[in-house]
Design a protein around this motif. Sequence first.
Motif, PDB file in Angstrom:
ATOM      1  N   LEU A  73       0.818  -1.210   0.000  1.00  0.00           N
ATOM      2  CA  LEU A  73       0.000   0.000   0.000  1.00  0.00           C
ATOM      3  C   LEU A  73       0.854   1.263   0.000  1.00  0.00           C
ATOM      4  N   ILE A  74       2.033   1.167   0.610  1.00  0.00           N
ATOM      5  CA  ILE A  74       2.923   2.324   0.688  1.00  0.00           C
ATOM      6  C   ILE A  74       3.261   2.845  -0.702  1.00  0.00           C
ATOM      7  N   GLN A  75       3.264   1.947  -1.678  1.00  0.00           N
ATOM      8  CA  GLN A  75       3.632   2.346  -3.030  1.00  0.00           C
ATOM      9  C   GLN A  75       2.566   3.193  -3.727  1.00  0.00           C
ATOM     10  N   THR A  76       1.429   3.409  -3.069  1.00  0.00           N
ATOM     11  CA  THR A  76       0.407   4.288  -3.638  1.00  0.00           C
ATOM     12  C   THR A  76       0.589   5.736  -3.176  1.00  0.00           C
ATOM     13  N   ARG A  77       1.491   5.957  -2.241  1.00  0.00           N
ATOM     14  CA  ARG A  77       1.625   7.306  -1.678  1.00  0.00           C
ATOM     15  C   ARG A  77       2.090   8.320  -2.714  1.00  0.00           C
ATOM     16  N   ARG A  78       3.031   7.928  -3.556  1.00  0.00           N
ATOM     17  CA  ARG A  78       3.546   8.868  -4.559  1.00  0.00           C
ATOM     18  C   ARG A  78       2.435   9.296  -5.506  1.00  0.00           C
ATOM     19  N   LEU A  79       1.638   8.331  -5.950  1.00  0.00           N
ATOM     20  CA  LEU A  79       0.545   8.643  -6.868  1.00  0.00           C
ATOM     21  C   LEU A  79      -0.457   9.590  -6.224  1.00  0.00           C
ATOM     22  N   LEU A  80      -0.841   9.298  -4.990  1.00  0.00           N
ATOM     23  CA  LEU A  80      -1.774  10.177  -4.285  1.00  0.00           C
ATOM     24  C   LEU A  80      -1.175  11.553  -4.060  1.00  0.00           C
ATOM     25  N   GLY A  81       0.109  11.593  -3.727  1.00  0.00           N
ATOM     26  CA  GLY A  81       0.773  12.872  -3.521  1.00  0.00           C
ATOM     27  C   GLY A  81       0.780  13.727  -4.779  1.00  0.00           C
ATOM     28  N   LEU A  82       0.973  13.103  -5.925  1.00  0.00           N
ATOM     29  CA  LEU A  82       0.962  13.849  -7.188  1.00  0.00           C
ATOM     30  C   LEU A  82      -0.439  14.372  -7.500  1.00  0.00           C
ATOM     31  N   TYR A  83      -1.452  13.630  -7.104  1.00  0.00           N
ATOM     32  CA  TYR A  83      -2.817  14.134  -7.301  1.00  0.00           C
ATOM     33  C   TYR A  83      -3.132  15.283  -6.335  1.00  0.00           C
ATOM     34  N   VAL A  84      -2.589  15.241  -5.141  1.00  0.00           N
ATOM     35  CA  VAL A  84      -2.719  16.391  -4.234  1.00  0.00           C
ATOM     36  C   VAL A  84      -2.117  17.627  -4.898  1.00  0.00           C
ATOM     37  N   PHE A  85      -0.924  17.450  -5.469  1.00  0.00           N
ATOM     38  CA  PHE A  85      -0.251  18.552  -6.155  1.00  0.00           C
ATOM     39  C   PHE A  85      -1.068  19.039  -7.349  1.00  0.00           C
ATOM     40  N   ALA A  86      -1.658  18.103  -8.094  1.00  0.00           N
ATOM     41  CA  ALA A  86      -2.455  18.475  -9.269  1.00  0.00           C
ATOM     42  C   ALA A  86      -3.670  19.305  -8.864  1.00  0.00           C
ATOM     43  N   TYR A  87      -4.384  18.860  -7.839  1.00  0.00           N
ATOM     44  CA  TYR A  87      -5.557  19.606  -7.383  1.00  0.00           C
ATOM     45  C   TYR A  87      -5.165  20.967  -6.817  1.00  0.00           C
ATOM     46  N   ALA A  88      -4.070  21.012  -6.064  1.00  0.00           N
ATOM     47  CA  ALA A  88      -3.609  22.281  -5.508  1.00  0.00           C
ATOM     48  C   ALA A  88      -3.205  23.237  -6.622  1.00  0.00           C
ATOM     49  N   SER A  89      -2.580  22.709  -7.685  1.00  0.00           N
ATOM     50  CA  SER A  89      -2.179  23.539  -8.821  1.00  0.00           C
ATOM     51  C   SER A  89      -3.403  24.110  -9.527  1.00  0.00           C
ATOM     52  N   LEU A  90      -4.434  23.279  -9.701  1.00  0.00           N
ATOM     53  CA  LEU A  90      -5.678  23.758 -10.308  1.00  0.00           C
ATOM     54  C   LEU A  90      -6.337  24.820  -9.424  1.00  0.00           C
ATOM     55  N   HIS A  91      -6.270  24.606  -8.119  1.00  0.00           N
ATOM     56  CA  HIS A  91      -6.839  25.545  -7.148  1.00  0.00           C
ATOM     57  C   HIS A  91      -6.173  26.918  -7.274  1.00  0.00           C
ATOM     58  N   ILE A  92      -4.855  26.937  -7.302  1.00  0.00           N
ATOM     59  CA  ILE A  92      -4.120  28.197  -7.408  1.00  0.00           C
ATOM     60  C   ILE A  92      -4.295  28.820  -8.785  1.00  0.00           C
ATOM     61  N   ALA A  93      -4.265  27.980  -9.817  1.00  0.00           N
ATOM     62  CA  ALA A  93      -4.441  28.489 -11.180  1.00  0.00           C
ATOM     63  C   ALA A  93      -5.807  29.154 -11.339  1.00  0.00           C
ATOM     64  N   ALA A  94      -6.832  28.555 -10.751  1.00  0.00           N
ATOM     65  CA  ALA A  94      -8.173  29.142 -10.824  1.00  0.00           C
ATOM     66  C   ALA A  94      -8.223  30.474 -10.091  1.00  0.00           C
ATOM     67  N   PHE A  95      -7.576  30.542  -8.940  1.00  0.00           N
ATOM     68  CA  PHE A  95      -7.558  31.789  -8.160  1.00  0.00           C
ATOM     69  C   PHE A  95      -6.847  32.898  -8.914  1.00  0.00           C
ATOM     70  N   VAL A  96      -5.674  32.595  -9.453  1.00  0.00           N
ATOM     71  CA  VAL A  96      -4.860  33.614 -10.130  1.00  0.00           C
ATOM     72  C   VAL A  96      -5.489  34.039 -11.456  1.00  0.00           C
ATOM     73  N   SER A  97      -6.006  33.069 -12.212  1.00  0.00           N
ATOM     74  CA  SER A  97      -6.509  33.396 -13.554  1.00  0.00           C
ATOM     75  C   SER A  97      -7.957  33.885 -13.547  1.00  0.00           C
ATOM     76  N   LEU A  98      -8.818  33.209 -12.829  1.00  0.00           N
ATOM     77  CA  LEU A  98     -10.243  33.534 -12.882  1.00  0.00           C
ATOM     78  C   LEU A  98     -10.650  34.616 -11.891  1.00  0.00           C
ATOM     79  N   ASP A  99     -10.018  34.624 -10.724  1.00  0.00           N
ATOM     80  CA  ASP A  99     -10.391  35.604  -9.697  1.00  0.00           C
ATOM     81  C   ASP A  99      -9.563  36.885  -9.824  1.00  0.00           C
ATOM     82  N   LEU A 100      -8.256  36.738  -9.962  1.00  0.00           N
ATOM     83  CA  LEU A 100      -7.373  37.907 -10.019  1.00  0.00           C
ATOM     84  C   LEU A 100      -7.066  38.351 -11.443  1.00  0.00           C
ATOM     85  N   LEU A 101      -7.410  37.524 -12.426  1.00  0.00           N
ATOM     86  CA  LEU A 101      -7.166  37.840 -13.841  1.00  0.00           C
ATOM     87  C   LEU A 101      -5.697  38.164 -14.106  1.00  0.00           C
ATOM     88  N   PHE A 102      -4.818  37.426 -13.454  1.00  0.00           N
ATOM     89  CA  PHE A 102      -3.364  37.541 -13.619  1.00  0.00           C
ATOM     90  C   PHE A 102      -2.834  38.922 -13.223  1.00  0.00           C
TER      91      PHE A 102
END
Length: 209
Positions: A73-102
């Motif tokens: 099961l430990i070998q799933t941590r990297r995959l889950l961690g990358l998805y955390v990063f992906a969602y966080a990146s989308l979260h920040i990208a949405a804030f910067v682009s859609l809310d603040l308009l860059f």
Amino acid sequence: MRLTAKHLFLLKTVIHIVAMAPIVYLVLLVLDNAAGGDPVQFIIHYTGMGALNTLAALLMVSPLARKFKQGLLIQTRRLLGLYVFAYASLHIAAFVSLDLLFEWSLFLQELVKRPYIVIGMIGYLILIALSVTSLKSIKRRMGKRWQQLHNLVYLLAILTPIHFYWSVKSEVIEPGIYIVLFSILLLLRVRSTGRLSQFLSRFKLRPNE
């Protein structure tokens, strides 16, 4: 029953499906103009919750692996961690682009005015460091320093629910639930790994201080 390599492959496939499904659903909602009265805030909140939930799943892996003696099961941590990063990146990208308009000057003003954004950016920097060093080749090169760096996941697990709690103007019940959940997950991890003392020692602290 012991997990085999085949089971691990199937489990990772399920993780991909479960992690990608909410993103596909979000895209369909936006295309169908069904993202609520304020689509921008809906997208920002939705992707932030995706990062939060995936991080919770990541924190569950080690306690479950030890509880049920399923080391693979430990070998799933990297995959889950990358998805955390992906969602966080989308979260920040949405804030910067859609809310603040860059508007980067506005972003700097927001950093000064809103502490929860500072907390969020610190958490994101930690995620970047963990994601970049998740490659096996880098892990081998770093040696013991790799584990020391990846212990920052504990700090990330503290900052993330705080970021959520500070970001809401009302309805604090939901972020409060996440604070309790993450506190339990952290306790389970540090009890099973004994790394709390190692982490706190970097700040010249002891667990009972």
